[in-house]
Each structure stands twice: as C-alpha cells, then as structure tokens.
Design a protein around this motif. Structure first.
Motif, mmCIF file in Angstrom:
data_model
loop_
_atom_site.group_PDB
_atom_site.id
_atom_site.type_symbol
_atom_site.label_atom_id
_atom_site.label_comp_id
_atom_site.label_asym_id
_atom_site.label_seq_id
_atom_site.Cartn_x
_atom_site.Cartn_y
_atom_site.Cartn_z
ATOM 1 N N LEU A 157 -2.642 5.587 4.206
ATOM 2 C CA LEU A 157 -3.275 4.195 4.152
ATOM 3 C C LEU A 157 -4.576 4.135 5.116
ATOM 4 C CD1 LEU A 157 -1.863 0.528 3.573
ATOM 5 C CD2 LEU A 157 -3.428 0.786 5.418
ATOM 6 N N LEU B 273 -4.956 2.341 -0.085
ATOM 7 C CA LEU B 273 -3.613 3.133 0.008
ATOM 8 C C LEU B 273 -3.720 4.268 -0.963
ATOM 9 C CD1 LEU B 273 -0.498 3.387 0.668
ATOM 10 C CD2 LEU B 273 -0.321 1.709 -1.143
ATOM 11 N N GLU C 290 5.763 3.902 1.515
ATOM 12 C CA GLU C 290 4.558 3.078 1.684
ATOM 13 C C GLU C 290 4.987 1.886 2.232
ATOM 14 O OE1 GLU C 290 4.206 6.419 -1.742
ATOM 15 O OE2 GLU C 290 5.854 4.994 -0.843
ATOM 16 N N ALA D 224 -0.989 -4.039 -0.877
ATOM 17 C CA ALA D 224 0.716 -4.387 -1.055
ATOM 18 C C ALA D 224 0.759 -4.815 -2.577
ATOM 19 C CB ALA D 224 1.072 -5.063 0.032
ATOM 20 N N LEU E 173 2.285 -0.392 4.611
ATOM 21 C CA LEU E 173 2.021 -1.642 4.332
ATOM 22 C C LEU E 173 2.387 -2.818 5.294
ATOM 23 C CD1 LEU E 173 2.389 -1.132 0.397
ATOM 24 C CD2 LEU E 173 0.239 -1.404 1.579
ATOM 25 N N ALA F 183 -4.948 -5.526 3.708
ATOM 26 C CA ALA F 183 -3.510 -4.858 3.161
ATOM 27 C C ALA F 183 -2.554 -5.794 2.468
ATOM 28 C CB ALA F 183 -2.832 -4.510 4.657
#
Length: 464
Positions: A417, A191, A441, A224, A445, A220
């Motif tokens: 990302l 990211l 974001e 996160a 995510l 992911a």
C-alpha cells in the motif's frame, strides 16, 4: 448550494450527504461533469466519457436513495481504468486495436462497484496494454501537480483523475508498480492487494501471474472501503482466493502498540535525500503511535527486479498471441519490444528467471514472518520529470533501479500500500509503501488509516 470543495470529499462524507438528501446524485454528477469539462482538456485523464449515461445512472441512484434502498456507494461517481471491461462503454486498454471493443459484460470488479451503488461514468486513460508507455496515438495524461512531472505509468489516468477531483476514487492495476507509481506521483493512497485477493475476470492481461487489481483513492479509509467491496472469491476467476476480507470499522480507535515495523535504512542508499528524510519522518510518526521498529535486511531486490521484464515479456507474448505479430504494425514501440523479448526468450533463460523469482518470494515470506509490515520507498526519488524519465528509458540498469522497490512484490504476490508523506521542497508529491504478508491487507489498511489520522499530507490537493 454545492460546496466548492465537494469533489475532494471522502467516500463516507459524500455518501452520507447523499443518503441524508443534502445533495442529489444528479446534482453531484452535474458538478463533476462541469469540473471534468473545465479541467480534463488540460489533463487528458479520460479515455471515454458518456455524460448522458452518467446523468441517467445518477437519476436511477436518486430513486434508490429516496427509497432508502442503497449501498455504500450509491450515487457516487467513480471512473475506472480503461483496462476493465464495461458492458456499457468501450474498453480499449490503451490500444488502437481495441478502440471499438464493446465487452459482453462488466469485469467482476466493475460489477461489484455497481452492486454497491457506484455510478460508473467513464474510463480513464492508460499506457498501451498496461505496459510502460502510452500508444503514440494517445495524448498522455498530465500530472496535476506539474505538467513536467511523470504521471506514474499504466494507471496514469486514474492517478490524475482522482488527484484532480475528477473522480471520487478509481480502480487501477499493478503489474510492476502501476498502482503505486501513479499513487505517489499524484499524491494518492493506493492498494496493491495480494495476488488472487481481487478477481481479474474481465481485465485485460499484461502478465497474468504479475497482474494485481486494486483501489486508488485520496485516503486510506476510502481504499479500505473499496477493497472490501471488490475483494473476494469469484467463480469466473479460479485463481481468486476463497472468502473475502473482513470489513474494517472506520470509526474504531486503532492501536498500533505491538505492531512490528521492519525498517531497512540500507535500502535508501542511493535514494534522494529529501525522500530519505520524509520516510524517516513517517517512521517517527508510526513510532509515536506505539509501533515498534525493527531494523531488517532485505533480500537482493535488484536481482529480483532484473528478472521482471523477461517474465512479464513471456506472459505478455501469450496474452497478445492473437494479435501479435499478426497486427504488429498497430503496436507502439515499448509494448512491441516487451512482447518481442518474451517471444525470443529461451526456455533456459525463462526457467532461470523463475528460480530467482521463487527464491526472492521465499525470502520475502520469511522476512514478513518476523515483522508485521515493511516500510519502504516506492521510487528512489520524487516523481521524476518527463525529461529524467526519458533518460532512464535509455539505461536498462537505471530502469531496473526504478522498479526495484515495486516489482519484487509483484513477483512475490504480497500486498503493498502506498501513501503520501511530506512533499519535496518545491511541492512535488512524495510517498512510501507498506508491505505485509500474504492475506494481511488489513494490517496495511489499519496502519495507513492510523497514520493519516495523525498527518495531513493526504489532504493536499493540486487544484481548488
């Protein structure tokens, strides 16, 4: 008995095992150190490793775990790019000038990882000053998917170490693509948060207004978790945004119904056929989960990318003013050339580049007001071989093409990302990126977590 694949566990799994005392932090750290001793002489991912300090931190983590007073990362070994200050380890930024530099404090992002309980046990190799090439004195990291493949520019060691199971995750930086390039080259999820979402305090600058700090992970949900820990306002960095991100519920069902994904087929003209097919398959996965596809036209990304080097060069010249040209002989060719370009730039040329940047940023903001996110390539092809990369370095137009999907979002500051998709026919990693509006974001995510619940490409590993 330690599972043979423990080094590839996600953060939630390994954290749960530690909290349930199914494994101790010392046992876990010893397992990782043994793996590093076996594989890193081949991969060259680490710039610095202190095994005694790592085990001492692990013992301290075990005391916290035994008392139940622990954070989400307590006892989990995480190495970081050698760009970030660490008070207990040298920080060289890939440069010989700073090989003995011991920072007075941790970078804010490193401090936040420690506060969450992480065992920060090593520094990962990188290109010189976070630009294009490794310093001539540095043994470049080797891509664990194949020694002939590129490792992906400045966060090279971070990409290699996470992909090979030498660190559970890492931190990287992205000025023109250096979270996303090593992300797709090594089969990872990375990211690049929006500019200002993560503090840059205690991070060596390449180009201040283009530098972004973010997590590199194998999935992911790990990205996160790390983003939630490192993001948020920092008084030491006045450019950081106020407040912090809302935590995501990793166990919640994610409904992509109503999500509008902008898809630009024309952007893939000139991309390798296998990449286009793989991204088309990824688009189908999102559509199958209820997302709506909207064909869009991108602004002139190539013209924007063509301004990146001049803008980065001017800012790099300022960042290195105390050591260049005074110690120019200690610099490698690539970084020296970039700084020289910045020092020689005219005010007229610089202002023209800034105006093109502003125009591109405005057009991307407008585009992302009409869709929730874009799906785009990161590179026009799979991770190139080192021979192909060498040929690109001799062709300025080809180099602009290389960064044409990444650098525009450094210029504009929107979050992006990257995540893996179907590999090439010979097994080399392929990936794509999702881009959202500033401050979104969470959209990226959530979409990436949902995608990886439907696919297994992120579960591929180069070694046992």
């Amino acid at each position: 008995m330690i599972r043979n694949d423990l080094h590839y566990a996600d953060l939630a799994t390994i954290g749960g095992m530690l909290r349930r005392r199914e494994i101790s932090a010392v046992e876990l750290m010893a397992h990782m150190l043994e793996r590093i001793a076996r594989l890193d002489p081949l991969l060259h991912g680490f710039a610095f490793l202190d095994t005694d300090a790592a085990l001492e931190q692990a013992r301290a983590a075990d005391i916290l775990l035994a008392g139940g007073d622990c954070g989400p990362l307590t006892g989990i070994p995480i190495a970081v790019k050698d760009l970030f200050w660490t008070a207990d380890m040298p920080t060289a930024a890939g440069m010989t000038i700073y090989r003995d530099f011991r920072p007075p404090e941790d970078a804010t992002v490193v401090w936040r990882l420690r506060e969450a309980g992480a065992v920060i046990f090593g520094k990962l190799q990188m290109t010189e000053g976070a630009f294009a090439m490794h310093h001539p004195s540095v043994e470049p990291p080797v891509n664990p998917w194949g020694e002939a493949l590129w490792t992906g520019a400045s966060s090279s060691g971070s990409g290699v170490a996470v992909a090979a199971g030498l660190s559970f995750a890492s931190l990287g930086s992205d000025t023109g693509g250096s979270i996303r390039f090593p992300g797709v080259a090594n089969g990872l999820t990375g990211l690049k948060p929006g500019w200002g979402r993560v503090s840059r305090h205690g991070t060596f600058e390449l180009a201040a207004s283009l530098d972004h700090v973010g997590p590199m992970a194998r999935c992911a949900s790990d990205a996160a978790m790390l983003y939630a820990i490192i993001a948020g306002h920092d008084p030491a960095d006045p450019t950081s945004w106020p407040g912090g991100p809302d935590p995501l519920d990793m166990d919640a069902v994610i409904d992509l119904g109503g999500l509008r994904i902008g898809y630009a087929p024309a952007a893939q003209e000139g991309c390798d056929a296998e990449l286009g097919t793989a991204i088309g398959e990824a688009v189908s996965v999102f559509a199958g989960m209820g997302a709506g596809l909207q064909e869009v036209s991108l602004p002139d990304m190539l013209s924007g990318a063509a301004q990146w080097e001049l803008l980065a060069g001017v800012e790099a010249a300022l960042a290195h003013a105390s050591t260049y040209p005074a110690r120019a002989e200690e610099y490698g060719v690539a970084l020296s050339r970039l700084i020289g370009l910045g020092r020689d730039a005219s005010a007229m040329a610089y202002q023209k580049a800034r105006l093109i940047r502003m125009d591109l940023s405005g057009r991307l903001d407008a585009l992302l007001a009409d869709v929730d996110m874009l799906i785009l390539p990161v590179l026009p092809y799979a991770a190139p071989t080192l021979d192909r990369l060498g040929a690109l370095a001799e062709d300025p137009d080809a180099n602009t093409r290389l960064i044409s999907f990444t650098a525009p979002f450094n210029l504009s500051g929107q979050p992006a990302l990257c995540l893996p998709c179907r590999p090439t026919s010979d097994g080399a990693p392929l990936g794509f990126q999702l881009v959202a509006a500033r401050g979104r974001e969470d959209v990226l995510l959530r979409a990436a977590i949902a995608f990886q619940r439907e696919t297994e490409w992120h579960l591929r590993h180069p070694f046992d």
